[in-house]
Design a protein around this motif. Sequence first.
Motif, PDB file in Angstrom:
ATOM      1  N   GLN A 225       1.198  -0.983  -0.273  1.00 22.36           N
ATOM      2  CA  GLN A 225       0.152  -0.461  -0.056  1.00 22.36           C
ATOM      3  C   GLN A 225       0.769   1.504  -0.016  1.00 22.36           C
ATOM      4  OE1 GLN A 225      -3.595   0.332   0.297  1.00 22.36           O
ATOM      5  NE2 GLN A 225      -2.598   2.238  -0.529  1.00 22.36           N
ATOM      6  N   ARG A 226       1.961   1.047   0.717  1.00 21.52           N
ATOM      7  CA  ARG A 226       2.747   2.199   0.684  1.00 21.52           C
ATOM      8  C   ARG A 226       3.216   2.544  -0.940  1.00 21.52           C
ATOM      9  NH1 ARG A 226       7.026   1.950   5.555  1.00 21.52           N
ATOM     10  NH2 ARG A 226       5.357   1.834   6.777  1.00 21.52           N
ATOM     11  N   ASP A 229       1.050   4.411  -3.047  1.00 22.99           N
ATOM     12  CA  ASP A 229       1.167   5.569  -2.285  1.00 22.99           C
ATOM     13  C   ASP A 229       1.820   6.569  -3.293  1.00 22.99           C
ATOM     14  OD1 ASP A 229      -1.906   5.129  -1.277  1.00 22.99           O
ATOM     15  OD2 ASP A 229      -0.749   5.264   0.940  1.00 22.99           O
ATOM     16  N   HIS A 255      -5.173   7.264   0.791  1.00 21.80           N
ATOM     17  CA  HIS A 255      -4.842   6.049   0.271  1.00 21.80           C
ATOM     18  C   HIS A 255      -5.636   5.644  -0.811  1.00 21.80           C
ATOM     19  CE1 HIS A 255      -2.396   5.501   3.781  1.00 21.80           C
ATOM     20  NE2 HIS A 255      -3.420   4.839   4.859  1.00 21.80           N
TER      21      HIS A 255
END
Length: 311
Positions: A225-226, A229, A255
């Motif tokens: 996810q990071r 993003d 996000h």
Amino acid sequence: KEIDFQQLFDEKIENEVRIEPKDWMPDAYRKTLVRQISQHAHSEIVGMLPEANWITRAPSLNRKKILLAKVQDEAGHGLYLYCAAETLGTSRIQTLNDLHSGKAKYSSIFNYPTLTWADIGMIGWLVDGAAILNQVPLCRASYGPYARAMVRVCKEESFHQRQGYEALVVLSKGTPEQKAMLQDAMDRWWWPTLMMFGPGDDVSSNSELSMKWRIKRFSNDELRQRFVDISIPQAEYLGLTIPDPDLKFNDETGHYEFGEIDWEEFWNVVKGNGKCNKERLDARRNAHENGAWVRDAATAYHEKRKQRELE
Ligand code: FAQ
């Protein structure tokens, strides 16, 4: 009074005291470290192949010099990591045999082909970018030799990522053909890069213990996810379309939400059936066999010196 080694180990983990090679450690901790570190080492070594494919075809002398240096760095990372695995009592030859026999895993990403020059930039930007996100937390891994190796590795990976992104910025300002080549590379590398972080948390079999032992600090899905993003604004700057119709920004969570990963493709590549698995392993086996004379010469030299010392 008898020492409770397990308790001592647990306390060290709890208090963020590093575990060192001669310390007592549970067998399962040793085993999972050997597994992860050797897989990581193999990834660095096999990871040289897709990029090495372009050393002779880099578009300028300067690009060739940069690419050569990057590929050499990856070799260094691999050797560093094989040494870290050796501190846990594995032999280098056993580790290599496991790679050559197809038993050991290495990152799925290196089983995809590098078809154009834009792929080399993509590897720097996306693949090294994903590698950094995953490896910066490993600088705090509980096992000392692994954590310390990661510090230098991450510094070098940052340079790798920058050079990749810079090469893509040049293409993004180029001719329509160059822009099309850039988009085509994005279309082929985006999803496999997301797969690099490993299976979803619900099926990640090693995560629970690795997190408990503070080898891993973040889960596969958290890091993925990071990565999404961070990467989307960078892709937009390059004028790229992200090959995901389901991608949208969620104002509430802050996000990006992204589409379903093709896990069938991922496991298929992990099992050895990706586009380049066979080619990669053949290249490694050939390199090992062709280098036998160097190992033989080094052994003979060592023996001769030992003999002379005895005389
Ligand atoms: N490919 O339970 P989990 C680089 C396997 S960066 C293949 O979640 P874990 C730099 C996994 O091994 C790339 N197999 O596993 C570079 C396990 O199988 P096992 C290397 C994968 O360990 C850039 C099973 O699936 N980076 O090389 C993959 O908790 C450019 C279940 O998975 C590292 O190795 C995959 N993508 O989490 C070089 C970083 N993902 O062993 C050249 C260190 C999972 O039970 C050019 N490693 N599997 O039979 C890690 O952080 C972790 O090992 C993960 C996987 C996150 C990769």
